[in-house]
Design a protein around this motif. Structure first.
Motif, mmCIF file in Angstrom:
data_model
loop_
_atom_site.group_PDB
_atom_site.id
_atom_site.type_symbol
_atom_site.label_atom_id
_atom_site.label_comp_id
_atom_site.label_asym_id
_atom_site.label_seq_id
_atom_site.Cartn_x
_atom_site.Cartn_y
_atom_site.Cartn_z
ATOM 1 N N ARG A 130 0.841 -1.192 0.000
ATOM 2 C CA ARG A 130 0.000 0.000 0.000
ATOM 3 C C ARG A 130 0.881 1.248 0.000
ATOM 4 N N ILE A 131 0.452 2.254 -0.773
ATOM 5 C CA ILE A 131 1.116 3.553 -0.759
ATOM 6 C C ILE A 131 0.053 4.619 -0.529
ATOM 7 N N VAL A 132 0.261 5.432 0.491
ATOM 8 C CA VAL A 132 -0.634 6.549 0.765
ATOM 9 C C VAL A 132 0.169 7.838 0.636
ATOM 10 N N ASN A 133 -0.246 8.686 -0.290
ATOM 11 C CA ASN A 133 0.364 9.996 -0.441
ATOM 12 C C ASN A 133 -0.519 11.009 0.277
ATOM 13 N N VAL A 134 0.005 11.597 1.330
ATOM 14 C CA VAL A 134 -0.778 12.537 2.121
ATOM 15 C C VAL A 134 -0.825 13.880 1.392
ATOM 16 N N THR A 135 -2.018 14.242 0.955
ATOM 17 C CA THR A 135 -2.202 15.430 0.133
ATOM 18 C C THR A 135 -3.017 16.464 0.906
ATOM 19 N N SER A 136 -3.692 17.331 0.190
ATOM 20 C CA SER A 136 -4.511 18.375 0.802
ATOM 21 C C SER A 136 -5.682 18.702 -0.111
ATOM 22 N N GLY A 137 -6.785 19.103 0.490
ATOM 23 C CA GLY A 137 -7.910 19.572 -0.317
ATOM 24 C C GLY A 137 -7.523 20.776 -1.146
ATOM 25 N N LEU A 138 -6.484 21.494 -0.706
ATOM 26 C CA LEU A 138 -6.009 22.665 -1.443
ATOM 27 C C LEU A 138 -5.300 22.272 -2.739
ATOM 28 N N GLY A 139 -5.163 20.971 -2.977
ATOM 29 C CA GLY A 139 -4.580 20.500 -4.223
ATOM 30 C C GLY A 139 -5.626 20.232 -5.293
ATOM 31 N N SER A 140 -6.903 20.401 -4.958
ATOM 32 C CA SER A 140 -7.976 20.136 -5.914
ATOM 33 C C SER A 140 -8.186 21.319 -6.852
ATOM 34 N N LEU A 141 -7.911 21.140 -8.132
ATOM 35 C CA LEU A 141 -8.109 22.205 -9.116
ATOM 36 C C LEU A 141 -9.594 22.480 -9.317
ATOM 37 N N THR A 142 -10.392 21.416 -9.269
ATOM 38 C CA THR A 142 -11.835 21.573 -9.435
ATOM 39 C C THR A 142 -12.413 22.468 -8.347
ATOM 40 N N LEU A 143 -12.061 22.194 -7.112
ATOM 41 C CA LEU A 143 -12.601 22.979 -6.007
ATOM 42 C C LEU A 143 -12.059 24.401 -6.009
ATOM 43 N N HIS A 144 -10.797 24.553 -6.368
ATOM 44 C CA HIS A 144 -10.216 25.897 -6.414
ATOM 45 C C HIS A 144 -10.866 26.769 -7.493
ATOM 46 N N SER A 145 -11.543 26.135 -8.437
ATOM 47 C CA SER A 145 -12.220 26.882 -9.501
ATOM 48 C C SER A 145 -13.674 27.176 -9.170
ATOM 49 N N ASP A 146 -14.117 26.724 -8.009
ATOM 50 C CA ASP A 146 -15.516 26.876 -7.599
ATOM 51 C C ASP A 146 -15.640 27.981 -6.547
ATOM 52 N N PRO A 147 -16.218 29.130 -6.897
ATOM 53 C CA PRO A 147 -16.347 30.240 -5.941
ATOM 54 C C PRO A 147 -17.185 29.895 -4.717
ATOM 55 N N ASN A 148 -17.965 28.822 -4.790
ATOM 56 C CA ASN A 148 -18.802 28.426 -3.659
ATOM 57 C C ASN A 148 -18.094 27.490 -2.679
ATOM 58 N N LYS A 150 -15.816 26.301 0.274
ATOM 59 C CA LYS A 150 -15.561 26.992 1.543
ATOM 60 C C LYS A 150 -14.134 27.506 1.684
ATOM 61 N N TYR A 151 -13.186 26.891 0.947
ATOM 62 C CA TYR A 151 -11.804 27.345 1.029
ATOM 63 C C TYR A 151 -11.369 28.050 -0.253
ATOM 64 N N TYR A 152 -12.328 28.557 -1.006
ATOM 65 C CA TYR A 152 -12.034 29.152 -2.316
ATOM 66 C C TYR A 152 -10.994 30.270 -2.229
ATOM 67 N N LYS A 153 -11.038 31.053 -1.166
ATOM 68 C CA LYS A 153 -10.128 32.193 -1.045
ATOM 69 C C LYS A 153 -8.754 31.823 -0.489
ATOM 70 N N VAL A 154 -8.585 30.553 -0.144
ATOM 71 C CA VAL A 154 -7.287 30.115 0.387
ATOM 72 C C VAL A 154 -6.407 29.671 -0.772
ATOM 73 N N LYS A 155 -5.731 30.617 -1.374
ATOM 74 C CA LYS A 155 -4.908 30.353 -2.545
ATOM 75 C C LYS A 155 -3.429 30.472 -2.190
ATOM 76 N N SER A 156 -2.609 29.664 -2.825
ATOM 77 C CA SER A 156 -1.163 29.711 -2.599
ATOM 78 C C SER A 156 -0.452 29.310 -3.877
#
Length: 241
Positions: A130-148, A150-156
């Motif tokens: 098993r391999i688990v790569n610990v990522t972040s919701g901030l890595g989602s391009l789909t969500l980062h493109s959605d103004p609705n 909850k973390y839309y304004k958290v950009k880096s």
């Protein structure tokens, strides 16, 4: 007894992940960039009666360190690529220094690749790797493109993109291993209160670690090549890329 290597495991989510897996009967190689801090973490867990573990010095940004760690481990069933950094802030697209971006990518992306490649031959000896790569919701391009979102304004310009790249690598890695017993997934532990974010997150390390443990211990019927986040989708646990 199945064996697990967790990078960046001397504190926070990595440390709690080690604790939970130890309680489930796994042997833990507790990876730490600083060997002394790794030994301190091991001592704390042994005080709790959790003795099946060993500290391993591994700096995921240093190939010599990674290769030395790989030589110490001849049997491995689970690799949890947990080590990560956020980098200095602010990280605006127009002002973030490329040195900062490279530093974050060295740990969060290139480090994962180097560690995975160094241990893949050992993992292939396992019947249920098993391999688990610990990522972040901030890595989602789909969500980062959605103004609705909850973390839309958290950009880096460094941290988020490093996790997007990690997600992309996870897809390719899972594809290449699809005809084997491997299960390879990207797991977002959620916005968790740790030293990483100055303890600002609403989640607990216990819940965060449990999300990682879930995919580190899945059976052969479990998923591979997925991006999972209870924080982004508590109903299904599946996050959009």
């Amino acid at each position: 007894m199945k064996k697990v290597l967790i990078t960046g495991a001397n504190k926070s989510i990595g440390f709690e992940t080690a604790r939970q897996l130890l309680k489930q009967g796994y042997f833990i190689y507790l990876g730490a960039r600083d060997k002394a801090k790794g030994e301190e973490a091991v001592a704390k867990l042994k005080e709790e009666g959790l003795t099946n573990l060993e500290a391993i010095q591994i700096d995921v940004t240093n190939l010599t360190s990674i290769e030395a760690a790989a030589r110490q481990i001849d049997s491995l069933d689970v690799l949890i690529n947990n080590a990560g950094i956020s980098g200095s802030f602010p990280q605006t697209a127009l002002e973030a220094k490329t040195d900062t971006i490279r530093e974050v990518f060295d740990t969060n992306f290139f480090g994962v690749i180097n560690v995975t490649q160094a241990f893949i031959s050992t993992l292939k000896k396992s019947s249920e790797p098993r391999i688990v790569n610990v990522t972040s919701g901030l890595g989602s391009l789909t969500l980062h493109s959605d103004p609705n979102w909850k973390y839309y304004k958290v950009k880096s310009a460094a941290y988020g993109p490093s996790k997007s790249a990690l997600n992309a690598y996870t897809i390719v890695l899972a594809y290449e291993l699809q005809d084997t017993a491997f299960k390879v997934n990207a797991v977002d532990p959620g916005y968790t209160a740790t030293d990483f974010n100055h303890h600002n997150g609403p989640g607990t390390v216990e819940d965060a670690a449990a999300r990682i443990v879930k995919y580190a211990t899945i059976g052969q019927e479990g998923p591979t090549g997925g991006f999972f986040s209870d924080d982004n989708n508590p109903e299904t646990g599946v996050s959009p890329w």
